[in-house]
Motif scaffolding. Sequence first.
Motif, PDB file in Angstrom:
ATOM      1  N   LEU A 111       0.807  -1.220   0.000  1.00 46.50           N
ATOM      2  CA  LEU A 111       0.000   0.000   0.000  1.00 46.50           C
ATOM      3  C   LEU A 111       0.842   1.273   0.000  1.00 46.50           C
ATOM      4  N   LEU A 112       2.150   1.124  -0.147  1.00 49.36           N
ATOM      5  CA  LEU A 112       3.060   2.271  -0.030  1.00 49.36           C
ATOM      6  C   LEU A 112       2.604   3.432  -0.905  1.00 49.36           C
ATOM      7  N   ARG A 113       2.603   4.627  -0.311  1.00 50.36           N
ATOM      8  CA  ARG A 113       2.197   5.842  -1.023  1.00 50.36           C
ATOM      9  C   ARG A 113       3.325   6.873  -0.951  1.00 50.36           C
ATOM     10  N   PRO A 114       3.440   7.704  -1.990  1.00 50.74           N
ATOM     11  CA  PRO A 114       4.548   8.666  -2.019  1.00 50.74           C
ATOM     12  C   PRO A 114       4.536   9.639  -0.852  1.00 50.74           C
ATOM     13  N   GLU A 115       3.342  10.039  -0.384  1.00 52.75           N
ATOM     14  CA  GLU A 115       3.315  10.998   0.724  1.00 52.75           C
ATOM     15  C   GLU A 115       3.837  10.407   2.019  1.00 52.75           C
ATOM     16  N   TRP A 116       3.742   9.081   2.184  1.00 51.05           N
ATOM     17  CA  TRP A 116       4.324   8.459   3.370  1.00 51.05           C
ATOM     18  C   TRP A 116       5.844   8.614   3.337  1.00 51.05           C
ATOM     19  N   VAL A 117       6.407   8.447   2.160  1.00 49.37           N
ATOM     20  CA  VAL A 117       7.859   8.533   1.992  1.00 49.37           C
ATOM     21  C   VAL A 117       8.341   9.961   2.225  1.00 49.37           C
ATOM     22  N   THR A 118       7.701  10.915   1.561  1.00 49.67           N
ATOM     23  CA  THR A 118       8.169  12.291   1.681  1.00 49.67           C
ATOM     24  C   THR A 118       7.961  12.835   3.088  1.00 49.67           C
ATOM     25  N   ARG A 119       6.858  12.471   3.733  1.00 43.60           N
ATOM     26  CA  ARG A 119       6.616  12.923   5.100  1.00 43.60           C
ATOM     27  C   ARG A 119       7.648  12.326   6.059  1.00 43.60           C
ATOM     28  N   PHE A 120       7.965  11.054   5.877  1.00 39.77           N
ATOM     29  CA  PHE A 120       8.962  10.390   6.727  1.00 39.77           C
ATOM     30  C   PHE A 120      10.310  11.094   6.613  1.00 39.77           C
ATOM     31  N   VAL A 139      -3.559   4.603  15.760  1.00 38.27           N
ATOM     32  CA  VAL A 139      -3.557   5.126  14.397  1.00 38.27           C
ATOM     33  C   VAL A 139      -3.755   3.995  13.391  1.00 38.27           C
ATOM     34  N   VAL A 140      -3.070   2.875  13.633  1.00 39.68           N
ATOM     35  CA  VAL A 140      -3.175   1.728  12.724  1.00 39.68           C
ATOM     36  C   VAL A 140      -4.591   1.158  12.746  1.00 39.68           C
ATOM     37  N   GLU A 141      -5.132   0.950  13.940  1.00 43.24           N
ATOM     38  CA  GLU A 141      -6.444   0.311  14.042  1.00 43.24           C
ATOM     39  C   GLU A 141      -7.565   1.223  13.576  1.00 43.24           C
ATOM     40  N   ALA A 142      -7.363   2.529  13.625  1.00 49.40           N
ATOM     41  CA  ALA A 142      -8.363   3.445  13.077  1.00 49.40           C
ATOM     42  C   ALA A 142      -8.417   3.335  11.556  1.00 49.40           C
ATOM     43  N   ALA A 143      -7.256   3.082  10.945  1.00 53.88           N
ATOM     44  CA  ALA A 143      -7.199   2.979   9.489  1.00 53.88           C
ATOM     45  C   ALA A 143      -7.584   1.596   8.985  1.00 53.88           C
ATOM     46  N   ALA A 144      -7.259   0.562   9.768  1.00 56.50           N
ATOM     47  CA  ALA A 144      -7.526  -0.819   9.349  1.00 56.50           C
ATOM     48  C   ALA A 144      -7.927  -1.634  10.571  1.00 56.50           C
ATOM     49  N   PRO A 145      -9.172  -1.534  11.004  1.00 55.58           N
ATOM     50  CA  PRO A 145      -9.616  -2.233  12.222  1.00 55.58           C
ATOM     51  C   PRO A 145      -9.430  -3.741  12.155  1.00 55.58           C
ATOM     52  N   ALA A 146      -9.427  -4.311  10.951  1.00 52.34           N
ATOM     53  CA  ALA A 146      -9.350  -5.766  10.822  1.00 52.34           C
ATOM     54  C   ALA A 146      -7.928  -6.304  10.905  1.00 52.34           C
ATOM     55  N   THR A 147      -6.942  -5.424  10.925  1.00 52.52           N
ATOM     56  CA  THR A 147      -5.566  -5.920  10.901  1.00 52.52           C
ATOM     57  C   THR A 147      -5.169  -6.547  12.233  1.00 52.52           C
ATOM     58  N   ARG A 148      -4.299  -7.528  12.150  1.00 53.64           N
ATOM     59  CA  ARG A 148      -3.739  -8.166  13.347  1.00 53.64           C
ATOM     60  C   ARG A 148      -2.233  -8.032  13.264  1.00 53.64           C
ATOM     61  N   ALA A 230       7.183   8.921  14.113  1.00 52.85           N
ATOM     62  CA  ALA A 230       5.802   8.443  14.197  1.00 52.85           C
ATOM     63  C   ALA A 230       5.050   8.800  12.923  1.00 52.85           C
ATOM     64  N   SER A 231       4.416   7.805  12.318  1.00 47.55           N
ATOM     65  CA  SER A 231       3.652   8.050  11.100  1.00 47.55           C
ATOM     66  C   SER A 231       2.204   8.403  11.434  1.00 47.55           C
ATOM     67  N   PRO A 232       1.644   9.414  10.778  1.00 47.11           N
ATOM     68  CA  PRO A 232       0.218   9.708  10.958  1.00 47.11           C
ATOM     69  C   PRO A 232      -0.662   8.819  10.075  1.00 47.11           C
ATOM     70  N   TYR A 233      -0.022   7.971   9.253  1.00 46.58           N
ATOM     71  CA  TYR A 233      -0.748   7.129   8.313  1.00 46.58           C
ATOM     72  C   TYR A 233      -0.782   5.687   8.827  1.00 46.58           C
ATOM     73  N   GLY A 234      -1.933   5.273   9.321  1.00 47.44           N
ATOM     74  CA  GLY A 234      -2.031   3.937   9.895  1.00 47.44           C
ATOM     75  C   GLY A 234      -1.799   2.836   8.894  1.00 47.44           C
ATOM     76  N   LEU A 235      -2.184   3.037   7.642  1.00 50.51           N
ATOM     77  CA  LEU A 235      -2.011   2.001   6.631  1.00 50.51           C
ATOM     78  C   LEU A 235      -0.541   1.747   6.303  1.00 50.51           C
ATOM     79  N   ALA A 236       0.333   2.663   6.726  1.00 50.81           N
ATOM     80  CA  ALA A 236       1.763   2.472   6.474  1.00 50.81           C
ATOM     81  C   ALA A 236       2.310   1.250   7.198  1.00 50.81           C
ATOM     82  N   ALA A 237       1.599   0.775   8.202  1.00 52.44           N
ATOM     83  CA  ALA A 237       2.058  -0.388   8.966  1.00 52.44           C
ATOM     84  C   ALA A 237       1.587  -1.708   8.359  1.00 52.44           C
ATOM     85  N   ILE A 238       0.815  -1.651   7.280  1.00 55.87           N
ATOM     86  CA  ILE A 238       0.250  -2.857   6.695  1.00 55.87           C
ATOM     87  C   ILE A 238       1.159  -3.368   5.584  1.00 55.87           C
TER      88      ILE A 238
END
Length: 255
Positions: A111-120, A139-148, A230-238
């Motif tokens: 799911l990598l997005r360019p804004e995650w890279v530039t913000r990091f 942050v992660v669970e707000a973006a993807a509640p189903a993730t484990r 710290a990433s503000p993008y929860g999906l970055a952890a998926i």
Amino acid sequence: MARTTDVTPAALILAGSRPGAPDPLADYAGVAHKALIELDGKTLLARVTAALRRAGIDRIAVSADHPAVVVEALRLSLQVIAPAAGPSGSVAAGLSALGAPLLVTTADHALLRPEWVTRFVADVPAGTDAAVLLARRDVVEAAAPATRRTWLRFADGHWSGCNLFLLATPAAGEAIGLWSQVEADRKRPWRIVRRLGPGLLLRYLLGRLTLGAALRHLGARAGIHAAAVASPYGLAAIDVDKPADLDLVRTLVTR
């Protein structure tokens, strides 16, 4: 925060093959290697490459040895670097070939997005030699509640890695040896903290050690300045490590 470097980093995508039994995820997806799994008509390797290029990174290499992955890398005009023993060895080879600053990610970062890279890169504190991107559990669970996930539990929250690392200066190479020591314990932080001495281990066990403090001490042990961002993008952890991850990512991409 001030950028630690104004030089656009090169990027290394880790796509090595684990020795031994076939990858169950690749088998599940019906491909030769998980980097070749297709989402929305593109392989995972192609998706990661596209995100890096849209983030302004032109020099991109892939650490790969599987023939089919090498063919895909060449199709994408990527430099191919032979992997070494383990991710840390492959990163060392990449740093030697590409130099610093070097952004490191993985081919399964679907799911990598360019804004995650530039913000990091923008958020890495000035004077940092090596940085890692992580996301808090809420942050992660707000973006993807189903993730484990497997969470790194520290006094300032539960964290998940985001498969993005910045080796900002040549000195970051000093940390690669330490990286190889902690690879096996990456999901058991108390074992990593134990390497820093009984005082810090006690603080961790009592719930008083923050993630930032742990990284600063690990960096000091290697003679470098290390930082967590710290990433503000929860999906970055998926990422895509197992069939359930792939099913989740397919659902997210469809949405």
